[in-house]
Each structure stands twice: as C-alpha cells, then as structure tokens.
Design a protein around this motif. Structure first.
Motif, PDB file in Angstrom:
ATOM      1  N   GLY A 154      33.838  -6.606  22.116  1.00  0.00           N
ATOM      2  CA  GLY A 154      33.118  -6.752  23.374  1.00  0.00           C
ATOM      3  C   GLY A 154      32.058  -5.704  23.598  1.00  0.00           C
ATOM      4  O   GLY A 154      31.101  -5.927  24.355  1.00  0.00           O
ATOM      5  N   SER A 155      32.200  -4.551  22.958  1.00  0.00           N
ATOM      6  CA  SER A 155      31.201  -3.486  23.099  1.00  0.00           C
ATOM      7  C   SER A 155      29.962  -3.747  22.258  1.00  0.00           C
ATOM      8  O   SER A 155      29.004  -2.985  22.307  1.00  0.00           O
ATOM      9  N   ASN A 156      30.004  -4.815  21.489  1.00  0.00           N
ATOM     10  CA  ASN A 156      28.874  -5.153  20.624  1.00  0.00           C
ATOM     11  C   ASN A 156      28.394  -6.586  20.837  1.00  0.00           C
ATOM     12  O   ASN A 156      27.201  -6.830  21.029  1.00  0.00           O
ATOM     13  N   LEU A 157      29.322  -7.537  20.804  1.00  0.00           N
ATOM     14  CA  LEU A 157      28.938  -8.954  20.809  1.00  0.00           C
ATOM     15  C   LEU A 157      28.150  -9.354  22.051  1.00  0.00           C
ATOM     16  O   LEU A 157      27.154 -10.069  21.955  1.00  0.00           O
ATOM     17  N   GLY A 158      28.603  -8.893  23.216  1.00  0.00           N
ATOM     18  CA  GLY A 158      27.928  -9.274  24.451  1.00  0.00           C
ATOM     19  C   GLY A 158      26.492  -8.799  24.507  1.00  0.00           C
ATOM     20  O   GLY A 158      25.556  -9.607  24.644  1.00  0.00           O
ATOM     21  N   PRO A 159      26.253  -7.475  24.412  1.00  0.00           N
ATOM     22  CA  PRO A 159      24.874  -6.985  24.443  1.00  0.00           C
ATOM     23  C   PRO A 159      24.002  -7.571  23.342  1.00  0.00           C
ATOM     24  O   PRO A 159      22.846  -7.931  23.584  1.00  0.00           O
ATOM     25  N   GLN A 160      24.550  -7.700  22.135  1.00  0.00           N
ATOM     26  CA  GLN A 160      23.734  -8.228  21.039  1.00  0.00           C
ATOM     27  C   GLN A 160      23.375  -9.687  21.269  1.00  0.00           C
ATOM     28  O   GLN A 160      22.233 -10.103  21.042  1.00  0.00           O
ATOM     29  N   MET A 161      24.343 -10.472  21.717  1.00  0.00           N
ATOM     30  CA  MET A 161      24.055 -11.882  21.992  1.00  0.00           C
ATOM     31  C   MET A 161      22.968 -12.020  23.051  1.00  0.00           C
ATOM     32  O   MET A 161      22.038 -12.825  22.915  1.00  0.00           O
ATOM     33  N   VAL A 162      23.048 -11.210  24.116  1.00  0.00           N
ATOM     34  CA  VAL A 162      22.077 -11.310  25.209  1.00  0.00           C
ATOM     35  C   VAL A 162      20.693 -10.852  24.764  1.00  0.00           C
ATOM     36  O   VAL A 162      19.686 -11.511  25.060  1.00  0.00           O
ATOM     37  N   THR A 163      20.614  -9.738  24.044  1.00  0.00           N
ATOM     38  CA  THR A 163      19.282  -9.285  23.624  1.00  0.00           C
ATOM     39  C   THR A 163      18.654 -10.253  22.629  1.00  0.00           C
ATOM     40  O   THR A 163      17.434 -10.431  22.619  1.00  0.00           O
ATOM     41  N   GLU A 164      19.473 -10.888  21.788  1.00  0.00           N
ATOM     42  CA  GLU A 164      18.948 -11.910  20.886  1.00  0.00           C
ATOM     43  C   GLU A 164      18.463 -13.122  21.684  1.00  0.00           C
ATOM     44  O   GLU A 164      17.399 -13.688  21.407  1.00  0.00           O
ATOM     45  N   ALA A 165      19.244 -13.526  22.693  1.00  0.00           N
ATOM     46  CA  ALA A 165      18.883 -14.699  23.488  1.00  0.00           C
ATOM     47  C   ALA A 165      17.614 -14.477  24.296  1.00  0.00           C
ATOM     48  O   ALA A 165      16.854 -15.417  24.553  1.00  0.00           O
ATOM     49  N   LEU A 166      17.375 -13.222  24.678  1.00  0.00           N
ATOM     50  CA  LEU A 166      16.250 -12.926  25.574  1.00  0.00           C
ATOM     51  C   LEU A 166      15.145 -12.121  24.878  1.00  0.00           C
ATOM     52  O   LEU A 166      14.364 -11.429  25.514  1.00  0.00           O
ATOM     53  N   LYS A 167      15.082 -12.254  23.574  1.00  0.00           N
ATOM     54  CA  LYS A 167      14.112 -11.492  22.788  1.00  0.00           C
ATOM     55  C   LYS A 167      12.680 -11.718  23.264  1.00  0.00           C
ATOM     56  O   LYS A 167      11.838 -10.811  23.219  1.00  0.00           O
ATOM     57  N   GLN A 168      12.393 -12.929  23.725  1.00  0.00           N
ATOM     58  CA  GLN A 168      11.031 -13.231  24.182  1.00  0.00           C
ATOM     59  C   GLN A 168      10.656 -12.453  25.446  1.00  0.00           C
ATOM     60  O   GLN A 168       9.483 -12.384  25.817  1.00  0.00           O
TER      61      GLN A 168
END
Length: 550
Positions: A154-168
């Motif tokens: 959880g200390s990695n997957l959440g932030p990484q998923m969100v930053t990937e999703a909102l890269k634009q």
C-alpha cells in the motif's frame, strides 16, 4: 452472532441462484426493454451499468434484503464514526477522514482526528511546494529534480497507480520514481541514471521495519553517502512517512522531515494520507486535493444514498452473487484507458488482501466462497491475450469494464476505435452466438456444408458472462479519487456481507516472519533441521551454488 448462511435472505438466494442458472441474459434483455434504465446508476463522476449481470428484479430485491439483514447501514455508521471495527487489531478504520472536506469532527478516544489530518495536509502542502519550486536543496545546494519513493504494498501501489493514471496532469517539474521490489535489479536500474546531488528519497513505511523497504532504503543511503562522503547529507535527501518516529530518526532523518501516519489508516487505504506525498509532488498539491474531493464525493454518496441506488453496495452485492451464489472463482478488472494500466494490480491488492479470508468475525471457519481472485490487464491488450478464455472457457469470469467518454490524450480516430471495442466486448460476453447463428453466417459466406459442420462448434459462444461497465466522463484527479473510493466501499461492504475482518492481513505476516528467520540462516550458513525436506533442500542447493561460484 447468527451465521450468514442461516439468514432468511441468504437461504432464498441459494434457491434463487439455481433458478437463475437456467436463464440467459439475452432473453432477459428481450423480455425487458427497460433493463438498462432499471439496472444502472448515473453519478457525477461516472455511469455504472450493471444490467449485464444474471439478475432480475427479484434477485436485487433479495440481495438488498440480505444487506439489511447484515446491518450494512449500521456498520457503515460505525466505520465513519470511528468505532474500532478492525476487531483483531482493536483499531478504528478512518481513511475516509483523510479526505473529508466537511468541518464535522471525527472523534476517536476523545480527540478530533481531523485536526491531525489537517496538520499533515499543511505539512504536505508546504513540503511539496518547496520541492516543486526548487527551494528544497540537496547537500551541494542544487535543486531536487528526482524523487524516489521507496515502499511496498500500500505504500507503493496506491501512489504509483495514481501518478501513472494522472501523468497527463504532471508539469514534469520533478520526476517521480518508485522502488518496491527487494530484488536489487529494480533499485539499481532506478538509481543508475540519477544524480545523487539532485535526488530526494521518500521512505514510506508505517512501522519503519518492513524488511523489503528498509533493505532498499539502506542501499539508497549508501549510494548517497558514497557520493557526498558525508553522513549528514542524509538529512537533505531523505524524508519518511511513518508512525515510528524513533526508527526514522535513528536512520538519520530529521524529525521535521517525518510525515505522520496513524494506526487507523490501513496501508492499502493510505494513499489519501502522507503516503500520497509523491502524488502531491508530481501533480501539485492542488491536484492532490482534487483527488481527495473526488473520493469525498463518493463517501457522501455511500453514506447518504439508499441501498437500492448505492453504487458501492450494489457492486459488493453483485460480487457476492456472482462468486458465492453462482460459483465464479475469479473476477477481471479491464480498464480501457492506457493511463489506468496499473489499476488491476492496485485493486487486486485492495480486495484480495482485505477479504481473502476463511474465518468469520468470531474466528470460526466459514463454508462459503468469499471473494474471487482479482486479475486483469488493459482491455485492448487483453482482447488479444486472455479474452478467448473469457468468451469460451467453461469457467465464467465476471468482469468490470472501465472506460472514459473523452480521452486525456486525443488522437484523431483512436478513442472511437477504442470505445467501439469497449462496447462490443460486453455485448458479446452477454449475448454470445449459438450454433444456428454460426451456421447461418458461414452459409451466407458461401462455405461448404462440410466446412460448416467442421468449424461451427468451435465458433459457438455461449454468452451469459456477467459484466459491469463503469464509464467515466474523463480521467482527472477528481474522477480517479471517485473511482478508488467506489471500490474501497465495495470492499468494506463485501466484508460486512461475508462477516469477514477486512482490515487486517495476517496472511502477509506469516511469510514475512519465516523469511526473516531464513535470511539469518542463509547469512550465517546454518540451515536449520526444523525445515521440511523441500525447503531445506532448496536452501541447501542455493547455498552450495553460491559457494561454488565464489
């Protein structure tokens, strides 16, 4: 406490499931032209269409009766009010307080936790702006250009998923990287092109003892010190997100650079806290707040909407219906937007770590299926990989299809093609095609009777495969916040329906404990006789191979 299987609504659903297995969804659509209107919900962030499930009005009525008999509404109130519903760890579950935008206090042990949340948000805002604006300097006085988040789960997957999703939405003022795997290959690859003078490390660990995270953190520290030749450089290049300030301080992190966590925030529900600091640094704090606002919007919907129109409750009930009553053993998460390429992995952890349990609240074994295994991939990639299995396997796999009306990166002609596939797949999974239709189609193409007899059985699709469709207007911080909160509340509701403790993860702890012991044995080259023959044999082979290489 009454077992779930003894509830009147549960018993009715068991019988009803046998009747519904004889139905076909295509016939249900033919019989009811209003099916989409009856079994869909329009919310500001998205449309949820659940009409392509093997359900009737009677099915949903029985499921809502079950939700009421399981006291879902009362448990919902317990969670939001700070009661200790994480019974095995005697903790409250208040990740919703992290994103609440109202001034209403949330009390826990006589204290308003929202005061702590606001203090943490202020800290995040101040720090993220310093980094983004170049005011935070490294040991040599140079601005930070890269942030490496070191965490796991959880200390990695959440932030990484969100930053990937909102890269634009990123202005790329700072590059954000993630390290989670204790395999040295990952951290070596991340660090290789970076300049130690310009890197900031975020060590995200609630306990600051997680083996994988601390191993990577120590490697990062050695890398920095070997460049700076100064142990004090750690204070300029390392910050922590942790509830263990003592361990973080002993590591060398300045107390003012430790961001607070609380025991009422579970790791897989923590991206709304300072664990989300990489999001704020990458996108800007204002975007992070928009993410919280989107989640808060679904929190309000979940709390205020009757069960019959409550999107998270309906998703939970459908999962229970498909898995526990109809026998599905897995569920696919199929996003069709490229930015959501990590969503399946994120939801895999969120649901399976929460509800992959086999005992009830009293610790008694349960005799019904709980949650399906969660898996998935980007939809278009999946179509040319595993959709064959979805369409024609004997195993029925319910699936959530997730897409957007507008693309965040419009390229002429692309999004229309993407969405044509999106709509076609749920229709095909529902309708299928029978042998008579196959034969007619082949005949119309001029195929010989011999060819038709040979090929027709292979082209039959039985259909009747359940899907949910979530159609967002557009990927944005707000819509992503809403989407994540939708699934979080689905998971909570599942746990209540199944009488499962959703907020512990003892299955994770066992393997970690054994690994710590084995690591000591490997480092000391003293393999214990207490292991089973397989484990001892594997460890011996590993050690002997290393000795031969040296």
């Amino acid at each position: 406490m009454q077992p779930r299987t003894s509830l009147p609504s549960w018993k009715k659903l068991v019988t009803h499931a046998q009747d519904m297995k004889e139905q076909h969804m295509s016939e249900l659509f033919t019989q009811n032209s209003q099916r989409f209107e009856q079994f869909s919900i329009k919310l500001a962030p998205f449309l949820l269409d659940y009409s392509k499930n093997l359900i009737s009005n009677d099915t949903m009525s029985m499921l809502f009766d079950l939700a009421k008999e399981c006291d879902v509404e009362q448990w919902r109130e317990k969670m939001f009010s700070g009661q200790r519903i994480n019974s095995t760890e005697d903790r409250a579950v208040l990740h919703t307080a992290l994103r609440s935008r109202s001034s209403k206090p949330v009390m826990l042990d006589g204290k308003n936790v929202k005061e702590d949340v606001q203090r943490s948000l202020n800290h995040m805002k101040d720090f993220s702006e310093k980094v983004r604006q170049g005011h935070w300097k490294g040991y040599s006085g140079k601005r930070i250009t890269d942030v490496v988040n070191i965490g796991v789960g959880g200390s990695n997957l959440g932030p990484q998923m969100v930053t990937e999703a909102l890269k634009q939405y990123s202005d790329n003022s700072v590059n954000v990287h993630y390290v989670s795997n204790v395999d040295g290959t990952q951290i070596a690859n991340v660090l290789r092109p970076l300049n130690p003078e310009k890197v900031l490390f975020i060590i995200s660990s609630k306990t600051f003892t997680t083996t994988e995270t601390m191993t990577n953190a120590k490697t990062a520290m050695k890398w920095l010190v070997s460049s700076s030749f100064d142990q004090s450089a750690i204070a300029k290049h390392f910050i922590a997100v942790s509830s263990n300030k003592k361990n973080a301080t002993e590591f060398g992190i300045a107390p003012e650079n430790i961001f607070e966590l609380w025991d009422w925030v579970g790791g897989r529900f923590s991206l709304w806290s300072a664990i989300g600091l990489p999001i704020a640094i990458d996108l800007g704090f204002e975007r992070f707040i928009e993410l919280l606002e989107g989640a808060d919007e679904i929190d309000q919907h979940f709390c205020e909407t009757p069960l019959e129109q409550n999107a998270p409750v309906i998703l939970a009930l459908l999962s229970l219906w498909n898995c526990t009553f109809l026998g599905a053993q897995s569920q696919a998460i199929l996003p069709y937007d490229q930015p959501l390429h990590m969503l399946s992995a994120y939801l895999q952890q969120a649901e399976m770590e929460s509800n992959g349990k086999s005992v009830n609240w009293q610790g008694e074994s349960i005799d019904y299926s709980t949650v399906p295994s969660i898996w998935g991939e980007l939809g278009i990639n999946g179509q040319h990989a595993f959709y064959q299995y979805l369409h024609q396997s004997n195993n029925i796999v319910p699936a959530d299809f997730i897409g957007s009306v507008e693309s965040v990166t419009p390229v002429q002609g692309h999004h229309q093609t993407l969405m044509a596939n999106f709509f076609a797949q749920t229709q095909a999974l529902m309708q299928g095609v029978d042998e008579q239709q196959v034969r007619a189609g082949l005949k119309a193409k001029g195929r010989t009777p011999e060819y038709i007899d040979k090929v027709a059985p292979h082209k039959v699709h039985k259909g009747n495969r359940p899907t949910n469709t979530i159609l967002m207007k557009r990927i944005s911080p707000r819509s992503i916040g809403s989407l994540i909160a939708l699934y979080e509340h689905k998971i909570f509701t599942q746990g209540i329906l199944l009488q499962i403790c959703s907020f512990d993860q003892w299955g994770v702890e066992l393997g970690k404990g054994l690994a710590n012991n084995i690591e000591v044995e490997l480092s000391e080259n003293k393999i214990s006789d207490n292991h089973d023959s397989s484990t001892k044999g594997l460890m011996t082979f590993f050690q002997e191979s290393i000795l031969k290489q040296s």
